[in-house]
Scaffold this motif. Structure first.
Motif, PDB file in Angstrom:
ATOM      1  N   TYR A  54       2.950  -5.591   6.168  1.00  5.12           N
ATOM      2  CA  TYR A  54       3.941  -5.081   5.225  1.00  5.12           C
ATOM      3  C   TYR A  54       3.445  -5.114   3.782  1.00  5.12           C
ATOM      4  O   TYR A  54       3.847  -4.290   2.962  1.00  5.12           O
ATOM      5  CB  TYR A  54       5.234  -5.881   5.337  1.00  5.12           C
ATOM      6  N   TYR A  55       2.620  -6.081   3.457  1.00  2.00           N
ATOM      7  CA  TYR A  55       2.086  -6.233   2.102  1.00  2.00           C
ATOM      8  C   TYR A  55       0.560  -6.324   2.171  1.00  2.00           C
ATOM      9  O   TYR A  55      -0.013  -7.399   2.027  1.00  2.00           O
ATOM     10  CB  TYR A  55       2.646  -7.493   1.436  1.00  2.00           C
ATOM     11  N   PRO A  56      -0.130  -5.201   2.366  1.00  2.00           N
ATOM     12  CA  PRO A  56      -1.589  -5.257   2.555  1.00  2.00           C
ATOM     13  C   PRO A  56      -2.361  -5.675   1.295  1.00  2.00           C
ATOM     14  O   PRO A  56      -3.473  -6.165   1.391  1.00  2.00           O
ATOM     15  CB  PRO A  56      -1.950  -3.833   2.965  1.00  2.00           C
ATOM     16  N   ASN A  57      -1.786  -5.515   0.127  1.00  2.00           N
ATOM     17  CA  ASN A  57      -2.493  -5.833  -1.115  1.00  2.00           C
ATOM     18  C   ASN A  57      -2.068  -7.169  -1.717  1.00  2.00           C
ATOM     19  O   ASN A  57      -2.320  -7.432  -2.893  1.00  2.00           O
ATOM     20  CB  ASN A  57      -2.286  -4.725  -2.143  1.00  2.00           C
ATOM     21  N   TYR A 103       7.742 -16.918   4.507  1.00  2.00           N
ATOM     22  CA  TYR A 103       7.142 -15.819   5.264  1.00  2.00           C
ATOM     23  C   TYR A 103       8.215 -15.016   5.986  1.00  2.00           C
ATOM     24  O   TYR A 103       8.222 -13.786   5.945  1.00  2.00           O
ATOM     25  CB  TYR A 103       6.140 -16.348   6.293  1.00  2.00           C
ATOM     26  N   GLN A 104       9.121 -15.701   6.660  1.00  2.00           N
ATOM     27  CA  GLN A 104      10.144 -15.001   7.432  1.00  2.00           C
ATOM     28  C   GLN A 104      11.082 -14.193   6.542  1.00  2.00           C
ATOM     29  O   GLN A 104      11.438 -13.069   6.878  1.00  2.00           O
ATOM     30  CB  GLN A 104      10.922 -15.994   8.292  1.00  2.00           C
ATOM     31  N   THR A 105      11.475 -14.743   5.402  1.00  2.00           N
ATOM     32  CA  THR A 105      12.361 -13.986   4.521  1.00  2.00           C
ATOM     33  C   THR A 105      11.648 -12.778   3.921  1.00  2.00           C
ATOM     34  O   THR A 105      12.240 -11.694   3.823  1.00  2.00           O
ATOM     35  CB  THR A 105      12.932 -14.860   3.394  1.00  2.00           C
ATOM     36  N   ASP A 106      10.380 -12.923   3.560  1.00  2.00           N
ATOM     37  CA  ASP A 106       9.632 -11.791   3.006  1.00  2.00           C
ATOM     38  C   ASP A 106       9.412 -10.717   4.066  1.00  2.00           C
ATOM     39  O   ASP A 106       9.504  -9.522   3.771  1.00  2.00           O
ATOM     40  CB  ASP A 106       8.296 -12.246   2.436  1.00  2.00           C
ATOM     41  N   ILE A 107       9.126 -11.128   5.283  1.00  2.00           N
ATOM     42  CA  ILE A 107       8.940 -10.160   6.372  1.00  2.00           C
ATOM     43  C   ILE A 107      10.252  -9.449   6.677  1.00  2.00           C
ATOM     44  O   ILE A 107      10.288  -8.219   6.859  1.00  2.00           O
ATOM     45  CB  ILE A 107       8.370 -10.858   7.619  1.00  2.00           C
ATOM     46  N   ASN A 108      11.356 -10.178   6.692  1.00  2.00           N
ATOM     47  CA  ASN A 108      12.663  -9.563   6.950  1.00  2.00           C
ATOM     48  C   ASN A 108      13.050  -8.599   5.840  1.00  2.00           C
ATOM     49  O   ASN A 108      13.628  -7.537   6.091  1.00  2.00           O
ATOM     50  CB  ASN A 108      13.731 -10.633   7.129  1.00  2.00           C
ATOM     51  N   LYS A 109      12.731  -8.943   4.583  1.00  2.00           N
ATOM     52  CA  LYS A 109      12.996  -8.025   3.470  1.00  2.00           C
ATOM     53  C   LYS A 109      12.216  -6.730   3.643  1.00  2.00           C
ATOM     54  O   LYS A 109      12.737  -5.645   3.400  1.00  2.00           O
ATOM     55  CB  LYS A 109      12.616  -8.673   2.142  1.00  2.00           C
ATOM     56  N   ALA A 110      10.964  -6.869   4.054  1.00  2.00           N
ATOM     57  CA  ALA A 110      10.128  -5.678   4.225  1.00  2.00           C
ATOM     58  C   ALA A 110      10.628  -4.829   5.401  1.00  2.00           C
ATOM     59  O   ALA A 110      10.582  -3.597   5.337  1.00  2.00           O
ATOM     60  CB  ALA A 110       8.680  -6.091   4.456  1.00  2.00           C
ATOM     61  N   LYS A 111      11.077  -5.469   6.466  1.00  2.00           N
ATOM     62  CA  LYS A 111      11.592  -4.714   7.615  1.00  2.00           C
ATOM     63  C   LYS A 111      12.867  -3.960   7.261  1.00  2.00           C
ATOM     64  O   LYS A 111      13.103  -2.862   7.762  1.00  2.00           O
ATOM     65  CB  LYS A 111      11.889  -5.666   8.775  1.00  2.00           C
ATOM     66  N   ASN A 112      13.706  -4.543   6.424  1.00  2.00           N
ATOM     67  CA  ASN A 112      14.986  -3.934   6.082  1.00  2.00           C
ATOM     68  C   ASN A 112      14.871  -2.850   5.024  1.00  2.00           C
ATOM     69  O   ASN A 112      15.859  -2.178   4.740  1.00  2.00           O
ATOM     70  CB  ASN A 112      15.976  -5.007   5.617  1.00  2.00           C
ATOM     71  N   ARG A 113      13.693  -2.683   4.436  1.00  2.00           N
ATOM     72  CA  ARG A 113      13.519  -1.636   3.425  1.00  2.00           C
ATOM     73  C   ARG A 113      13.428  -0.295   4.042  1.00  2.00           C
ATOM     74  O   ARG A 113      13.111   0.088   5.010  1.00  2.00           O
ATOM     75  CB  ARG A 113      12.270  -1.862   2.599  1.00  2.00           C
TER      76      ARG A 113
END
Length: 113
Positions: A54-57, A103-113
């Motif tokens: 989700y955040y490659p950079n 990690y889980q909150t950042d991944i969930n934020k990215a999934k919900n975008r």
């Protein structure tokens, strides 16, 4: 105080935050047992790989923040404050729990975008 002094102060504060991060990491490594540390590392590696999708950079952003004066200082200061609030709210947790939570909150934020 001229601009050069301000830039040097900013880089010194960034270096201070790098040292604080390094000391926290060394403290975690010393306090954990090898088996437990291995299991936690596997879980964090999996979460890190998901985060890279989700955040490659993200790694480049972190390195760049240490190059720009004051950026890493404020970024790490915010993370430390967030960590303190997490530990105050969740008694008996470890830094591992905080890292998994982030990690889980950042991944969930990215999934919900």
């Amino acid at each position: 105080m001229n601009y050069t002094d301000i830039l040097i102060l900013g880089w010194n504060l960034n270096a201070l935050m790098f040292v604080i991060n390094l000391l926290i990491a060394i403290n975690i490594i010393r306090t954990n047992e090898a088996d437990q540390f291995q299991k936690e590392s596997e879980t964090l590696r999996e979460l890190s790989e998901q985060m890279q999708e989700y955040y490659p950079n993200k790694q480049y952003e972190t390195l760049l923040s240490y190059a720009i004066p004051f950026t890493a200082f404020y970024r790490i200061l915010f993370k430390l404050l967030e960590m303190v609030m997490f530990f105050n709210k969740n008694r008996g947790t470890k830094i591992y729990d905080f890292i998994v939570y982030k990690y889980q909150t950042d991944i969930n934020k990215a999934k919900n975008r």
